[in-house]
Scaffold this active site. Structure first.
Site, PDB file in Angstrom:
ATOM      1  N   SER A   1       0.801  -1.224   0.000  1.00  0.00           N
ATOM      2  CA  SER A   1       0.000   0.000   0.000  1.00  0.00           C
ATOM      3  C   SER A   1       0.835   1.276   0.000  1.00  0.00           C
ATOM      4  CB  SER A   1      -0.937   0.008   1.210  1.00  0.00           C
ATOM      5  OG  SER A   1      -0.201  -0.092   2.417  1.00  0.00           O
TER       6      SER A   1
ATOM      7  N   ASP B   1      -3.736   8.122   7.872  1.00  0.00           N
ATOM      8  CA  ASP B   1      -4.823   7.267   8.366  1.00  0.00           C
ATOM      9  C   ASP B   1      -4.387   6.289   9.450  1.00  0.00           C
ATOM     10  OD1 ASP B   1      -3.254   5.558   6.909  1.00  0.00           O
ATOM     11  OD2 ASP B   1      -4.775   5.044   5.421  1.00  0.00           O
TER      12      ASP B   1
ATOM     13  N   HIS C   1      -0.556   5.017   6.714  1.00  0.00           N
ATOM     14  CA  HIS C   1       0.093   5.634   5.559  1.00  0.00           C
ATOM     15  C   HIS C   1       0.371   7.110   5.808  1.00  0.00           C
ATOM     16  CE1 HIS C   1      -2.562   2.272   4.348  1.00  0.00           C
ATOM     17  NE2 HIS C   1      -1.450   1.871   3.744  1.00  0.00           N
TER      18      HIS C   1
END
Length: 375
Positions: A49, A341, A344
């Site tokens: 991610s 978040d 990240h």
């Protein structure tokens, strides 16, 4: 969606940040973009991610809703960030388009400048589970085979596909391993149990590099993993908080450091074994940890708190009420936060990381990123 910590002095903040970066001798990626790279390389990226530019949404149909993407794209693009990721800034520094997810079949994806195989949640092991590094490599091999087939036809659109020279001169980027370490801790493994698994993770990365090399790849850009123990998610969920001087989980970070030492050693050995290859190792851990340790220098008010999440101070993270979900809060100025978040980074933090990556101070051997421009 509620708003946390509203601010109105954005100009003074950005001015202070700019001056701080200037004093540190760091250039903004946009200042280095167009000048040095007239023929950008094809880029292929493999990872999780931290570099997923929309693969999760394209591949599995998951919803990554607003406010993700709010600060640059003004809409959600599938990136788990309020704006651009590190890989986006690196692409811009080479004067090339942002990488499209390999699994994105819509939106006019052409892939002339490469493809992004990174997917949220990816790891090195288990190797045959979507979307592990091994699966991403298999996707690449299929992509390459099909591209070369289409490029060799008499079809007038064959110029849209990557040629053999495009693949051989491409830049191959790998940024993976964080989820392997995190998963080990999440299932209850101790630090010693986790580090015993790390050689297996490194072995998978090494095997992937050698397979790409056998396919003609010669240019590799390898990111190590960041300070896992500084993520608000980990801090909020850890049962035992063995905190270091900056409030991060020491055992998690120690495991990340051990992983990085092994990854660095692997790169050194591969440079000897694959003598005609360029293999650059980038110390992302040192860059990201410096943001935590020197957060006030960069204007970050709460280095261990998520901008978007639920729960308020100290971490603003709740796994049941994640960013973009009903009930979540979002800060007014993501530029004052390192974490977007809880997992990240914000676009502002990513921009600073990119500046430091491009400075060459954290790469081994020290190599300007525009070295990979086609000549």
């Amino acid at each position: 969606m509620a708003t946390l910590f509203p601010h109105s002095d954005s100009f003074s903040f950005f001015f202070a940040t700019f001056m701080s970066l200037a004093l540190l001798g760091i250039q903004h990626p946009s200042l280095t973009a167009a000048a040095g790279c007239q023929a950008p390389p094809v880029i292929f990226n493999f990872g999780d991610s931290n570099s997923d530019t929309g693969g999760l949404v394209a591949g599995l149909g998951y919803t990554v809703g607003f406010p993700n993407g709010r600060s640059f794209f003004r809409r959600s693009t599938g990136r788990l960030c309020d704006g651009r990721l590190l890989i986006d800034f690196l692409c811009q520094s080479l004067n090339t388009s942002l990488l499209r997810p390999y699994l994105d079949s819509l939106g006019g994806s052409r892939f002339q400048n490469g493809a992004n195989f990174a997917i949220v949640g990816s790891s090195t092991l288990p190797k045959n589970v979507p979307f592990s590094l091994n699966i991403q490599l298999m996707q690449f091999l299929h992509f390459k085979s099909k591209s070369l087939e289409l490029a060799s036809t008499s079809n007038p659109s064959k110029g849209m596909f990557i040629s053999e020279s495009g693949f051989s001169n491409a830049l191959y980027m790998i940024d993976i391993g964080q989820n392997d370490i995190a998963r080990s801790f999440s299932i209850g493994n101790s630090y010693s149990q986790t580090v015993k698994l790390i050689p297996q993770f490194i072995s998978e990365i090494k095997a992937s590099i050698k397979r790409l090399y056998d396919e003609g790849a010669r240019r590799f850009w390898i990111h190590n993993t960041g300070p896992l123990g500084c993520l608000p998610q980990k801090l909020s969920m850890a049962h035992t908080k063995d905190l270091d001087q900056h409030g991060c989980l020491a055992s998690y970070n120690s495991a990340a450091i051990f992983f990085n030492q092994m990854l660095d050693h692997m790169c050194e050995k591969l440079r000897i074994e694959l003598r005609d290859a360029t293999i650059i190792y980038v110390d992302i851990y040192a860059i990201k940890y410096s943001l935590i340790a020197n957060s006030k220098t960069y204007g970050f008010e709460r280095p261990l708190m998520a901008c978007c999440g639920y729960g308020g101070s100290p971490y603003n993270y709740n796994a049941k009420i994640a960013c973009a979900h009903r009930g979540a809060n979002v800060c007014d100025k993501g530029s004052r936060f390192i974490s977007w978040d809880g997992i990240h980074y914000t676009e502002t933090a990513n921009a600073i990381v990119a500046m430091k990556v491009l400075s060459m101070q954290y790469s081994k051997p020290k190599t300007p990123f525009h070295f990979f421009c086609r000549r």
